[in-house]
Design an enzyme around this catalytic site. Structure first.
Site: not given
Ligand SMILES: NC(=O)C1=CN([C@@H]2O[C@H](COP(=O)(O)OP(=O)(O)OC[C@H]3O[C@@H](n4cnc5c(N)ncnc54)[C@H](O)[C@@H]3O)[C@@H](O)[C@H]2O)C=CC1
Ligand SMILES: CC(=O)C(C)=O
Length: 258
Positions: A61, A141, A154, A158
């Site tokens: 974590d 983000s 959130y 960021k």
């Molecule tokens: N999906 C989107 O549109 C956007 C995502 N992001 C950022 O990109 C990153 C990845 O996002 P996604 O792949 O979309 O999210 P997702 O929810 O699909 O994947 C995130 C992963 O991080 C893991 N995770 C969460 N908390 C954790 C912890 N405490 N320790 C270890 N692992 C942990 C989850 O189990 C999951 O596998 C995040 O930081 C998110 O905020 C930024 C902008 C846009």
């Molecule tokens: C902008 C946005 O959708 C995230 C998840 O960062």
């Protein structure tokens, strides 16, 4: 040149996309996620090994200091060093600011701000011990530049990543460590499925309509995929970005201009 990399939050979504891209670039890649996603994480590590690169699946974590220290040590043991840290793990929650509780705020900051800080710090300590510099890359983000309503806490988490990235870049430059963040717009992952569902509930629209509404603001005309973000992280992990530090660049299809 092959580097030894750790990607957090890599069991799925953007983290998985980054891990697979960096392996395809010829790097050895350890992957991390929470214990609940161990099976998916092991599958990603296996997929990397099948490309001929080394990998290790490390459950931890990222909000827990001792776990992050152990994760970095385990990566260096398994791969021989840590040259590139991709602090990708994050969580989201859709809630009007008037309803965000102190517990909601603390949970968001614990993973998205403290978690990134702990990963940056543990990686920097390891890289300084190694004495060869390194690359630290974090997930911010578009909302670190332009907050979205109902994603207030959130967005704040960021903005913290963006500020931390600039400060770390200044402090660690003398060790040959660059620090940059990536700022995706809307990426079609489990995180956006959840955001879409919760926005639909709060706006009284059907599931799918919220993401459709936001998609209409994207000048390049499509929601992005993890590979779009991974391509930029590939650059940040490469020597081509050696003179770049402290940046938080948007990969958003132009939604920032809407
Ligand atoms: N999906 C989107 O549109 C956007 C995502 N992001 C950022 O990109 C990153 C990845 O996002 P996604 O792949 O979309 O999210 P997702 O929810 O699909 O994947 C995130 C992963 O991080 C893991 N995770 C969460 N908390 C954790 C912890 N405490 N320790 C270890 N692992 C942990 C989850 O189990 C999951 O596998 C995040 O930081 C998110 O905020 C930024 C902008 C846009
Ligand atoms: C902008 C946005 O959708 C995230 C998840 O960062």
């Amino acid at each position: 040149m092959s580097k030894n990399v750790l990607v957090t939050g890599a069991a799925r979504g953007i983290g998985k996309g980054i891990a697979l891209r960096l392996a395809a670039d010829g790097h050895d890649v350890a992957v991390n996620d929470v214990a609940a996603n161990e099976a998916e994480l092991e599958a990603v590590a296996k997929e990397i090994r099948e490309t001929g690169r080394r990998s290790a699946a490390i459950t931890a974590d990222v909000s827990d200091p001792a776990s992050v220290t152990a994760m970095v040590a385990e990566t260096a043991d398994a791969l021989g060093s840590l040259d590139v840290m991709v602090a990708n793990a994050g969580i989201a929650q859709v809630l009007p600011l008037l309803e965000v509780t102190p517990e909601d705020w603390d949970r968001m900051m614990a993973v998205n701000a403290r978690g990134i800080f702990l990963c940056y710090q543990a990686a920097a300590k390891q890289m300084i011990r190694q004495g060869n510099g390194g690359k630290i890359i974090g997930a911010a983000s578009i909302v670190a530049h332009r907050p979205f309503a109902l994603l207030g806490h959130y967005s704040a988490s960021k903005w913290a990543v963006r500020g931390l990235t600039q400060a770390a870049a200044m402090e660690w430059a003398r060790h040959g460590i660059t620090v940059n963040a990536y700022c995706p717009g809307i990426v079609g992952t489990a995180m956006w499925d959840l955001i879409d569902e919760k926005l639909a509930e709060s706006e009284g629209i059907r599931k799918g309509q919220a993401i459709e509404k936001y998609s209409n603001l994207i000048h390049l005309g499509r929601v992005s995929v993890p590979e779009d973000v991974a391509a930029y992280v590939s650059y940040l992990a490469s020597p081509d970005s050696d003179y770049m530090t402290g940046q938080s660049v948007m990969i958003d299809g132009g939604i920032q201009f809407s």
